[in-house]
Design a protein around this motif. Structure first.
Motif, PDB file in Angstrom:
ATOM      1  N   ARG A 105      37.610  52.627  32.659  1.00 44.25           N
ATOM      2  CA  ARG A 105      38.098  51.555  31.799  1.00 44.25           C
ATOM      3  C   ARG A 105      38.591  50.323  32.553  1.00 44.25           C
ATOM      4  NH1 ARG A 105      36.240  51.234  27.279  1.00 44.25           N
ATOM      5  NH2 ARG A 105      38.117  50.211  26.479  1.00 44.25           N
ATOM      6  N   VAL A 106      38.668  50.401  33.859  1.00 46.05           N
ATOM      7  CA  VAL A 106      39.064  49.256  34.691  1.00 46.05           C
ATOM      8  C   VAL A 106      37.918  48.975  35.646  1.00 46.05           C
ATOM      9  CG1 VAL A 106      40.722  48.353  36.360  1.00 46.05           C
ATOM     10  CG2 VAL A 106      41.504  49.867  34.515  1.00 46.05           C
ATOM     11  N   ARG A 107      37.369  47.787  35.579  1.00 47.41           N
ATOM     12  CA  ARG A 107      36.140  47.510  36.331  1.00 47.41           C
ATOM     13  C   ARG A 107      36.332  47.639  37.835  1.00 47.41           C
ATOM     14  NH1 ARG A 107      32.403  42.033  35.868  1.00 47.41           N
ATOM     15  NH2 ARG A 107      30.661  42.803  37.147  1.00 47.41           N
ATOM     16  N   PHE A 108      37.522  47.320  38.330  1.00 45.41           N
ATOM     17  CA  PHE A 108      37.789  47.432  39.761  1.00 45.41           C
ATOM     18  C   PHE A 108      37.563  48.862  40.239  1.00 45.41           C
ATOM     19  CE2 PHE A 108      40.832  48.358  43.209  1.00 45.41           C
ATOM     20  CZ  PHE A 108      40.380  47.467  44.161  1.00 45.41           C
ATOM     21  N   PHE A 109      38.060  49.832  39.479  1.00 43.08           N
ATOM     22  CA  PHE A 109      37.867  51.235  39.853  1.00 43.08           C
ATOM     23  C   PHE A 109      36.449  51.703  39.520  1.00 43.08           C
ATOM     24  CE2 PHE A 109      42.565  51.142  39.090  1.00 43.08           C
ATOM     25  CZ  PHE A 109      42.940  51.349  40.404  1.00 43.08           C
ATOM     26  N   TRP A 110      35.889  51.155  38.452  1.00 42.81           N
ATOM     27  CA  TRP A 110      34.534  51.534  38.051  1.00 42.81           C
ATOM     28  C   TRP A 110      33.502  51.162  39.116  1.00 42.81           C
ATOM     29  CZ3 TRP A 110      31.702  54.593  35.296  1.00 42.81           C
ATOM     30  CH2 TRP A 110      30.372  54.273  34.973  1.00 42.81           C
ATOM     31  N   ILE A 254      32.114  40.832  42.307  1.00 39.12           N
ATOM     32  CA  ILE A 254      32.466  39.674  43.133  1.00 39.12           C
ATOM     33  C   ILE A 254      31.790  38.414  42.609  1.00 39.12           C
ATOM     34  CG2 ILE A 254      32.220  38.668  45.435  1.00 39.12           C
ATOM     35  CD1 ILE A 254      32.496  41.555  46.529  1.00 39.12           C
ATOM     36  N   ARG A 255      30.530  38.541  42.202  1.00 39.68           N
ATOM     37  CA  ARG A 255      29.814  37.385  41.649  1.00 39.68           C
ATOM     38  C   ARG A 255      30.513  36.845  40.411  1.00 39.68           C
ATOM     39  NH1 ARG A 255      24.960  39.171  38.303  1.00 39.68           N
ATOM     40  NH2 ARG A 255      26.755  39.533  36.950  1.00 39.68           N
ATOM     41  N   ASP A 256      30.932  37.731  39.505  1.00 45.38           N
ATOM     42  CA  ASP A 256      31.578  37.296  38.274  1.00 45.38           C
ATOM     43  C   ASP A 256      32.941  36.665  38.550  1.00 45.38           C
ATOM     44  OD1 ASP A 256      29.421  38.163  36.832  1.00 45.38           O
ATOM     45  OD2 ASP A 256      30.332  40.056  36.202  1.00 45.38           O
ATOM     46  N   VAL A 257      33.665  37.209  39.524  1.00 40.15           N
ATOM     47  CA  VAL A 257      34.968  36.647  39.873  1.00 40.15           C
ATOM     48  C   VAL A 257      34.799  35.251  40.463  1.00 40.15           C
ATOM     49  CG1 VAL A 257      36.925  36.859  41.465  1.00 40.15           C
ATOM     50  CG2 VAL A 257      36.144  38.849  40.161  1.00 40.15           C
ATOM     51  N   VAL A 258      33.839  35.097  41.364  1.00 37.73           N
ATOM     52  CA  VAL A 258      33.612  33.804  42.018  1.00 37.73           C
ATOM     53  C   VAL A 258      33.165  32.750  41.001  1.00 37.73           C
ATOM     54  CG1 VAL A 258      32.129  32.581  43.662  1.00 37.73           C
ATOM     55  CG2 VAL A 258      33.127  34.802  44.276  1.00 37.73           C
ATOM     56  N   LYS A 259      32.343  33.139  40.031  1.00 43.28           N
ATOM     57  CA  LYS A 259      31.823  32.187  39.053  1.00 43.28           C
ATOM     58  C   LYS A 259      32.750  31.967  37.860  1.00 43.28           C
ATOM     59  CE  LYS A 259      26.878  32.828  39.997  1.00 43.28           C
ATOM     60  NZ  LYS A 259      25.558  33.182  39.406  1.00 43.28           N
ATOM     61  N   ALA A 260      33.862  32.686  37.797  1.00 42.02           N
ATOM     62  CA  ALA A 260      34.777  32.564  36.661  1.00 42.02           C
ATOM     63  C   ALA A 260      35.304  31.140  36.531  1.00 42.02           C
ATOM     64  CB  ALA A 260      35.936  33.541  36.817  1.00 42.02           C
ATOM     65  N   VAL A 270      38.272  41.750  36.722  1.00 43.24           N
ATOM     66  CA  VAL A 270      38.704  42.846  37.585  1.00 43.24           C
ATOM     67  C   VAL A 270      39.362  43.962  36.790  1.00 43.24           C
ATOM     68  CG1 VAL A 270      40.240  43.486  39.496  1.00 43.24           C
ATOM     69  CG2 VAL A 270      38.962  41.339  39.583  1.00 43.24           C
ATOM     70  N   ILE A 271      40.189  43.612  35.794  1.00 43.31           N
ATOM     71  CA  ILE A 271      41.023  44.613  35.115  1.00 43.31           C
ATOM     72  C   ILE A 271      40.488  45.065  33.769  1.00 43.31           C
ATOM     73  CG2 ILE A 271      43.081  43.759  36.295  1.00 43.31           C
ATOM     74  CD1 ILE A 271      43.911  42.408  33.675  1.00 43.31           C
ATOM     75  N   GLN A 272      39.545  44.338  33.205  1.00 39.29           N
ATOM     76  CA  GLN A 272      38.982  44.738  31.917  1.00 39.29           C
ATOM     77  C   GLN A 272      37.925  45.823  32.105  1.00 39.29           C
ATOM     78  OE1 GLN A 272      39.851  43.988  28.891  1.00 39.29           O
ATOM     79  NE2 GLN A 272      41.246  42.257  29.214  1.00 39.29           N
ATOM     80  N   PRO A 273      37.484  46.456  31.017  1.00 43.51           N
ATOM     81  CA  PRO A 273      36.446  47.495  31.143  1.00 43.51           C
ATOM     82  C   PRO A 273      35.113  46.924  31.622  1.00 43.51           C
ATOM     83  CG  PRO A 273      37.597  47.665  29.042  1.00 43.51           C
ATOM     84  CD  PRO A 273      38.011  46.363  29.651  1.00 43.51           C
ATOM     85  N   PRO A 274      34.266  47.766  32.191  1.00 44.71           N
ATOM     86  CA  PRO A 274      32.915  47.322  32.564  1.00 44.71           C
ATOM     87  C   PRO A 274      32.202  46.737  31.350  1.00 44.71           C
ATOM     88  CG  PRO A 274      33.348  49.528  33.387  1.00 44.71           C
ATOM     89  CD  PRO A 274      34.484  49.189  32.496  1.00 44.71           C
ATOM     90  N   GLY A 275      31.465  45.658  31.566  1.00 41.12           N
ATOM     91  CA  GLY A 275      30.739  45.019  30.473  1.00 41.12           C
ATOM     92  C   GLY A 275      31.503  43.920  29.780  1.00 41.12           C
ATOM     93  N   TRP A 276      32.775  43.714  30.154  1.00 42.53           N
ATOM     94  CA  TRP A 276      33.582  42.673  29.503  1.00 42.53           C
ATOM     95  C   TRP A 276      33.085  41.275  29.866  1.00 42.53           C
ATOM     96  CZ3 TRP A 276      36.484  38.630  31.464  1.00 42.53           C
ATOM     97  CH2 TRP A 276      37.330  37.978  30.555  1.00 42.53           C
ATOM     98  N   LEU A 277      33.039  40.404  28.851  1.00 41.58           N
ATOM     99  CA  LEU A 277      32.751  38.991  29.056  1.00 41.58           C
ATOM    100  C   LEU A 277      33.788  38.168  28.303  1.00 41.58           C
ATOM    101  CD1 LEU A 277      28.850  38.816  28.724  1.00 41.58           C
ATOM    102  CD2 LEU A 277      30.211  38.647  30.815  1.00 41.58           C
ATOM    103  N   PRO A 278      34.138  37.000  28.793  1.00 39.94           N
ATOM    104  CA  PRO A 278      35.203  36.223  28.159  1.00 39.94           C
ATOM    105  C   PRO A 278      34.890  35.777  26.731  1.00 39.94           C
ATOM    106  CG  PRO A 278      34.116  34.953  29.903  1.00 39.94           C
ATOM    107  CD  PRO A 278      33.665  36.373  30.039  1.00 39.94           C
ATOM    108  N   ASP A 279      33.592  35.641  26.384  1.00 37.78           N
ATOM    109  CA  ASP A 279      33.246  35.207  25.029  1.00 37.78           C
ATOM    110  C   ASP A 279      33.121  36.365  24.046  1.00 37.78           C
ATOM    111  OD1 ASP A 279      30.936  36.434  25.854  1.00 37.78           O
ATOM    112  OD2 ASP A 279      29.643  34.672  25.688  1.00 37.78           O
TER     113      ASP A 279
END
Length: 303
Positions: A105-110, A254-260, A270-279
């Protein structure tokens, strides 16, 4: 510590030999239309060997965390009775449940745990494909409460080792449901659901030895005859390159964090579940289930 290392090497050797015997048997049983994927076994063996080599390096986050927490423990606990052994067992199961749930449930650990779920077939070799970066992510924090309560770090680690050893046999497709055993203990049937990428089976059955915390916290899902398990990730890993398998989820994170577009969005990646998008148009478990329900309702209306 030396005796523990010898035990670890011995048990690991036994597990590998048994998994290879299983692989030979399964490869002879598979049909031409559904051949046994030997490359999945080789990737698991690469992961195991690489982790053994990494264990020789002083890069573990566990040692400083456990050392600090034990120095500030609130009790000193001796595991010198059956009651204390049982209490430690339940405590480990509780901590393992939340560690495992966070790993999904946390993308960092996933990013590490996804390696374990990457095989598109479920065999005993899946059990020892755990991901190279586990020692660096701080997942030991989930077991630090046991150390804080006064259990020696080496006892906690040995108990975790036993917990993981139990789970080895769960990675099978040929052991059926086991009756009353299913209500209390983690079983191959329950773990098949855990490894399935079917929408109805996602994020379920996090237990180690026991399944009771899944039942208590609402994450237990029973294997159904009308819904055969599809193993692997929602977006399947198809690469046969072990380095791709090991690091592809870190690369996309890393790509998603850099492009945020903002620091807050970067943190959420980093902290949301895998597959999370801001929209909100991502592929988290909740969004996939909403889409599946919507598609099912649309199909029923059109039908």
């Amino acid at each position: 510590m030396e005796s523990f290392t010898k035990l670890l090497l011995f048990v690991t050797g036994v597990v590998v030999v048994v998994s290879l015997i299983e692989a030979v048997v399964l490869s002879r049983r598979k049909s031409a239309s559904s051949p046994f994927a030997w490359y999945e076994v080789w990737i698991s063996l690469f992961d195991l060997a690489a982790r053994r080599l990494m264990s020789l390096l002083p890069i573990s986050v566990a040692t400083p965390i456990f050392s600090f927490v034990y120095d500030h423990r609130i009790f000193t606990v001796d595991i010198n009775s059956a009651l204390m052994v049982f209490a430690l067992f339940i405590g480990m199961e509780f901590c393992y449940y939340w560690y495992h749930r966070a790993s999904h449930r946390v993308r960092f650990f996933w990013a590490t745990h996804a390696v374990h779920h990457s095989p598109n077939q479920l065999t005993l070799s899946t059990a020892y494909r755990l991901g190279l970066t586990g020692k660096l992510t701080g997942s030991t924090l989930f077991f630090a409460p046991l150390v804080w309560l006064g259990v020696k770090p080496e006892v906690v680690l040995f108990t975790l080792f036993l917990n993981l050893m139990y789970q080895g046999w769960l990675h099978t497709t040929y052991i059926p449901k086991l009756g009353w055993f299913e209500y209390v203990f983690n079983t191959p049937s329950a773990h098949r659901v855990h490894h399935a990428s079917n929408v109805d089976y996602l994020d379920a059955n996090y237990g180690g030895v026991l399944i009771i915390f899944d039942r208590l916290f609402g994450t237990y899902v029973e294997e159904r005859a009308d819904e055969p398990c599809r193993y692997g990730l929602v977006t399947p890993t198809t690469s046969r390159n072990p380095l791709v398998v090991e690091f592809e989820h870190w690369a996309t994170l890393i790509r998603d964090v850099v492009k945020a577009k903002s620091p807050w969005i970067a943190i959420n990646h980093v902290i949301q579940p895998p597959g999370w998008l801001p929209d909100g148009g991502g592929e988290t478990t909740e969004e996939l289930r909403r889409k599946s329900k919507h598609d099912g309702a649309t199909g029923a209306v059109n039908g």
